[in-house]
Design an enzyme around this catalytic site. Structure first.
Site, PDB file in Angstrom:
ATOM      1  CD  GLU A  43     104.558 109.866  28.462  1.00 53.26           C
ATOM      2  OE1 GLU A  43     104.372 109.688  27.244  1.00 53.26           O
ATOM      3  OE2 GLU A  43     104.023 110.798  29.092  1.00 53.26           O
ATOM      4  CB  CYS A 208      93.596 126.997  20.332  1.00 51.23           C
ATOM      5  SG  CYS A 208      95.315 126.622  19.996  1.00 51.23           S
TER       6      CYS A 208
END
Length: 364
Positions: A43, A208
């Protein structure tokens, strides 16, 4: 946009998870053996850097520092050397500091509470949410750049997402959309959606999974959202500067007041913007007894300060005499052209005068 809008988003998470199972990225190195430590390092690396660039760095980092203790005990130089090329080196220093803190305060076990995680150097609310959801499977939301883009488009939020009130709205929306179960997969899915389909430019809206109720798609606003950071408008002020030259070729300078811009420097005398050149000519005669032979408005120029711009309109005035009382005046001074550089004039005034005095020499 208000929190009541959350109710009209049917099964957003379900659609996203179904898409992720079929199309999501699942073979990235940090998605294998998802320990809190491995997720945390990934991260931090991914905060400012693209996935493709991170992979090699991540693998090498994990080989050298396989756990918190190894990282904490490593010399900082070695940690930075493993980061060389990734940029934003404060991330590496904070990672190293945080590892030491985990060893000192948590017996080398990565903490599993939001408060403990966010207390670590270099970890903000979104990174803490990613670690909690992906590594600990706790229900926590994230709001990185990818997620902000997805949410701004899906709900047609037409303000800059960095604005405090909009960020609060987005956090509320992110929280409402985060499911109770499969939170680790959902976090990966919404990041993946932003990274692979809902991209900054030319998003692939047809593929999407949440395009049915995407307001940006309905209104054809994908290219305009999210809104960029607004540019601060800098006010523009105007002033006249008189470039008065006597028959000996000397230039009249005025010492500026000690405070304010260019405090205490000598400069060309300034006049309020509301006057016109004829009024300034009359004032020069009245105040100083000059006999004017010519008056010309020169090319104006703009000088930018941090908080405003100054539009300067020079007036070139030729006078026969040296005026009344200027030789003994402590704020007004006649200066020979070759002595100007000894006085420390404001940069734009120096530049303007240099252009006139040495027209063949290019000024930077």
């Amino acid at each position: 946009m208000h929190c009541s809008d959350h109710t009209d988003i049917p099964d957003f998470a379900a659609r996203l998870l179904q898409w992720f199972d079929q199309y999501g990225r699942k073979d990235l190195p940090w998605q294998q053996n998802k320990t809190p430590y491995r997720v945390w390092v990934s991260e931090i690396m991914l905060q400012q850097t693209q996935v493709a660039s991170v992979i090699v760095y991540y693998q090498r980092f994990m080989q050298s520092f396989p756990d918190v203790k190894t990282l904490a005990n490593a010399p900082e130089d070695q940690v930075l050397e493993h980061w060389a090329g990734l940029g934003y080196y404060a991330r590496a220093r904070n990672l190293h500091k945080a590892a030491k803190q985990i060893v000192a305060q948590h017996e080398a076990v990565f903490p599993d509470s939001f408060d403990d995680i966010i207390a670590l150097p270099g970890i903000g609310r979104s990174t803490a949410g990613a670690i909690l959801s992906i590594a600990f499977k706790q229900r926590a939301s994230i709001l990185d750049g990818n997620v902000k883009r997805v949410l701004c488009r899906h709900r047609a939020i037409d303000e800059w997402p960095g604005k405090t009130s909009i960020e609060t709205t987005l956090w509320s929306l992110a929280g409402a959309l985060t499911p109770e179960q499969n939170v680790d997969r959902y976090t990966q899915a919404i990041m993946d959606l932003g990274a692979t389909l809902c991209t900054r430019t030319k998003p692939t809206c047809e593929a999407c999974p949440v395009n049915d109720d995407c307001l940006a798609k309905q209104r054809n606003l994908q290219a305009e959202l999210p809104k960029p950071k607004p540019k601060k408008t800098i006010p523009l002020r105007h002033t006249w500067m008189t470039h008065v030259e006597n028959s000996q070729g000397e230039i009249l300078l005025e010492k500026r007041p000690p405070s304010g811009i260019w405090g205490g420097l000598y400069s060309l005398p300034e006049w309020p913007a509301e006057l016109d050149s004829a009024e300034i000519a009359a004032e020069l005669t009245r105040q100083y007894g000059f006999e004017l032979t010519s008056i010309t408005e020169a090319t104006p120029f703009v000088h930018t300060f941090s908080h405003y711009k100054l539009a300067i309109q020079p007036i070139q005035v030729k006078v026969l005499n040296s005026g009344l009382g200027i030789r003994s005046n402590d704020t007004l001074l006649w200066v020979k052209k070759d002595k100007l550089q000894q006085l420390g004039l404001p940069a734009p005034v120096t530049k303007y005068l240099n252009k006139l005095i040495h027209p063949s020499v290019a000024t930077p």
